[in-house]
Write a protein that holds these residues in place. Structure first.
Motif, PDB file in Angstrom:
ATOM      1  N   VAL A 142      37.128  35.853  44.196  1.00 10.68           N
ATOM      2  CA  VAL A 142      36.991  34.998  44.962  1.00 10.68           C
ATOM      3  C   VAL A 142      38.488  33.861  45.847  1.00 10.68           C
ATOM      4  N   LEU A 143      39.084  33.806  44.864  1.00  8.75           N
ATOM      5  CA  LEU A 143      40.581  33.793  45.226  1.00  8.75           C
ATOM      6  C   LEU A 143      41.483  34.772  46.141  1.00  8.75           C
ATOM      7  N   HIS A 144      41.261  35.169  46.391  1.00 11.02           N
ATOM      8  CA  HIS A 144      42.140  35.923  47.401  1.00 11.02           C
ATOM      9  C   HIS A 144      40.603  35.963  48.573  1.00 11.02           C
ATOM     10  N   LEU A 145      39.735  35.849  47.924  1.00  7.90           N
ATOM     11  CA  LEU A 145      38.794  35.764  49.329  1.00  7.90           C
ATOM     12  C   LEU A 145      39.003  34.308  50.510  1.00  7.90           C
ATOM     13  N   GLN A 146      39.114  33.525  49.705  1.00  8.45           N
ATOM     14  CA  GLN A 146      39.559  32.042  50.051  1.00  8.45           C
ATOM     15  C   GLN A 146      40.929  31.952  50.728  1.00  8.45           C
ATOM     16  N   SER A 147      41.655  32.866  49.721  1.00 10.65           N
ATOM     17  CA  SER A 147      42.733  33.211  50.836  1.00 10.65           C
ATOM     18  C   SER A 147      43.028  34.342  51.940  1.00 10.65           C
ATOM     19  N   LYS A 148      42.280  35.127  52.219  1.00  7.53           N
ATOM     20  CA  LYS A 148      42.624  35.995  53.019  1.00  7.53           C
ATOM     21  C   LYS A 148      41.117  34.884  54.718  1.00  7.53           C
ATOM     22  N   LEU A 149      40.610  33.862  53.979  1.00  6.56           N
ATOM     23  CA  LEU A 149      39.492  33.044  54.924  1.00  6.56           C
ATOM     24  C   LEU A 149      40.689  32.323  55.634  1.00  6.56           C
ATOM     25  N   LYS A 150      41.572  31.991  54.938  1.00  7.52           N
ATOM     26  CA  LYS A 150      42.838  31.216  55.007  1.00  7.52           C
ATOM     27  C   LYS A 150      43.268  31.829  56.165  1.00  7.52           C
ATOM     28  N   SER A 151      43.866  32.726  55.891  1.00  5.60           N
ATOM     29  CA  SER A 151      44.497  33.484  56.612  1.00  5.60           C
ATOM     30  C   SER A 151      44.304  33.918  57.958  1.00  5.60           C
ATOM     31  N   MET A 152      42.980  34.190  58.093  1.00  7.73           N
ATOM     32  CA  MET A 152      42.364  34.674  59.151  1.00  7.73           C
ATOM     33  C   MET A 152      41.874  33.515  59.891  1.00  7.73           C
ATOM     34  N   ASN A 153      41.514  32.165  59.476  1.00  4.58           N
ATOM     35  CA  ASN A 153      41.418  31.253  60.389  1.00  4.58           C
ATOM     36  C   ASN A 153      42.535  30.832  61.732  1.00  4.58           C
ATOM     37  N   ASN A 154      44.024  31.267  60.502  1.00  4.91           N
ATOM     38  CA  ASN A 154      45.548  30.622  60.813  1.00  4.91           C
ATOM     39  C   ASN A 154      45.562  31.087  62.577  1.00  4.91           C
ATOM     40  N   SER A 155      44.892  33.031  62.386  1.00  6.59           N
ATOM     41  CA  SER A 155      45.314  33.815  62.587  1.00  6.59           C
ATOM     42  C   SER A 155      44.278  33.993  64.301  1.00  6.59           C
ATOM     43  N   ILE A 156      42.625  33.345  63.679  1.00  5.99           N
ATOM     44  CA  ILE A 156      41.995  33.807  64.763  1.00  5.99           C
ATOM     45  C   ILE A 156      42.662  31.769  66.002  1.00  5.99           C
ATOM     46  N   VAL A 203      35.549  33.856  72.374  1.00  3.59           N
ATOM     47  CA  VAL A 203      37.256  33.657  71.282  1.00  3.59           C
ATOM     48  C   VAL A 203      36.396  32.947  70.100  1.00  3.59           C
ATOM     49  N   GLU A 204      35.609  32.126  70.563  1.00  2.00           N
ATOM     50  CA  GLU A 204      34.752  30.295  69.564  1.00  2.00           C
ATOM     51  C   GLU A 204      34.105  31.564  69.044  1.00  2.00           C
ATOM     52  N   LYS A 237      31.287  34.361  63.870  1.00  2.00           N
ATOM     53  CA  LYS A 237      30.457  35.193  64.208  1.00  2.00           C
ATOM     54  C   LYS A 237      31.252  35.917  62.480  1.00  2.00           C
ATOM     55  N   ILE A 238      32.893  35.953  62.547  1.00  2.00           N
ATOM     56  CA  ILE A 238      33.829  36.170  62.026  1.00  2.00           C
ATOM     57  C   ILE A 238      33.445  35.433  60.557  1.00  2.00           C
ATOM     58  N   VAL A 239      33.158  33.612  60.528  1.00  3.68           N
ATOM     59  CA  VAL A 239      33.263  33.573  59.676  1.00  3.68           C
ATOM     60  C   VAL A 239      31.548  33.434  59.144  1.00  3.68           C
ATOM     61  N   LYS A 240      30.752  33.501  59.524  1.00  7.04           N
ATOM     62  CA  LYS A 240      29.537  33.499  59.554  1.00  7.04           C
ATOM     63  C   LYS A 240      29.913  34.743  58.144  1.00  7.04           C
ATOM     64  N   HIS A 241      29.943  35.898  58.195  1.00  7.31           N
ATOM     65  CA  HIS A 241      29.686  36.819  57.950  1.00  7.31           C
ATOM     66  C   HIS A 241      30.826  37.014  56.534  1.00  7.31           C
ATOM     67  N   LEU A 242      32.186  36.163  56.764  1.00  5.23           N
ATOM     68  CA  LEU A 242      32.989  35.136  54.892  1.00  5.23           C
ATOM     69  C   LEU A 242      32.172  34.996  54.777  1.00  5.23           C
TER      70      LEU A 242
END
Length: 155
Positions: A32-46, A84-85, A90-95
């Motif tokens: 879960v921590l790994h997924l949360q960090s990935k989500l944060k990095s993906m949000n920054n990347s997006i 892009v939005e 879609k990515i956020v909903k999937h994660l």
């Protein structure tokens, strides 16, 4: 003594199963921590990609057209910012779905782990009570034996 061995075996098995669930729980927490960090990095990347795409789109749109709002309109009617939005949503909903499933799995493991701990505690209490009862019965048996020896000596 022979009745205690099966109980000890059951306790040992339940403890090993409890340890296994603890390990699974720890793994899920790490996941879960790994997924949360990935989500944060993906949000920054997006966010960075959105900003870059918006700047590029604005630059391209403003080179060959003249409109009242050049940054938001294109000749073909496509708005890259909205694309892009929508992709980000879609990515956020999937994660979020994956995160929800991980939470459900974690809660199930915690529940099962708690049930096993309760079983272990009940068996431990039963072993302690049985041991005390056996000791009391052995003391009574010794007293009865002494009384019988005393009666036999008098007879």
């Amino acid at each position: 003594m022979s009745a205690i061995k099966p109980q000890k075996n059951v306790i040992d098995q339940l403890q090993s199963r409890g340890d296994q669930f603890n390990r699974l729980l720890i793994q899920e927490k790490q996941r879960v921590l790994h997924l949360q960090s990935k989500l944060k990095s993906m949000n920054n990347s997006i966010a960075a990609t959105r900003k870059k795409n918006k700047e590029m789109a604005t630059e391209i749109m403003n080179t060959n057209m003249s409109t009242p709002k050049p940054a938001y309109d294109r000749v073909d009617g496509i708005n890259p910012t909205k694309l892009v939005e929508s992709n980000q949503k879609k990515i956020v909903k999937h994660l979020e779905g994956r995160l929800g499933k991980a939470h459900v799995r974690r809660n199930q493991l915690e529940c099962e782990n708690n049930e096993i701990k309760e079983k272990i505690n009940k068996l431990r209490r039963k072993v302690v009570i049985d041991k005390k009862n056996r000791e009391c019965m052995e003391k009574e048996l010794v007293l009865i034996k002494n009384d019988i020896d005393h009666i036999m000596k008098q007879a």
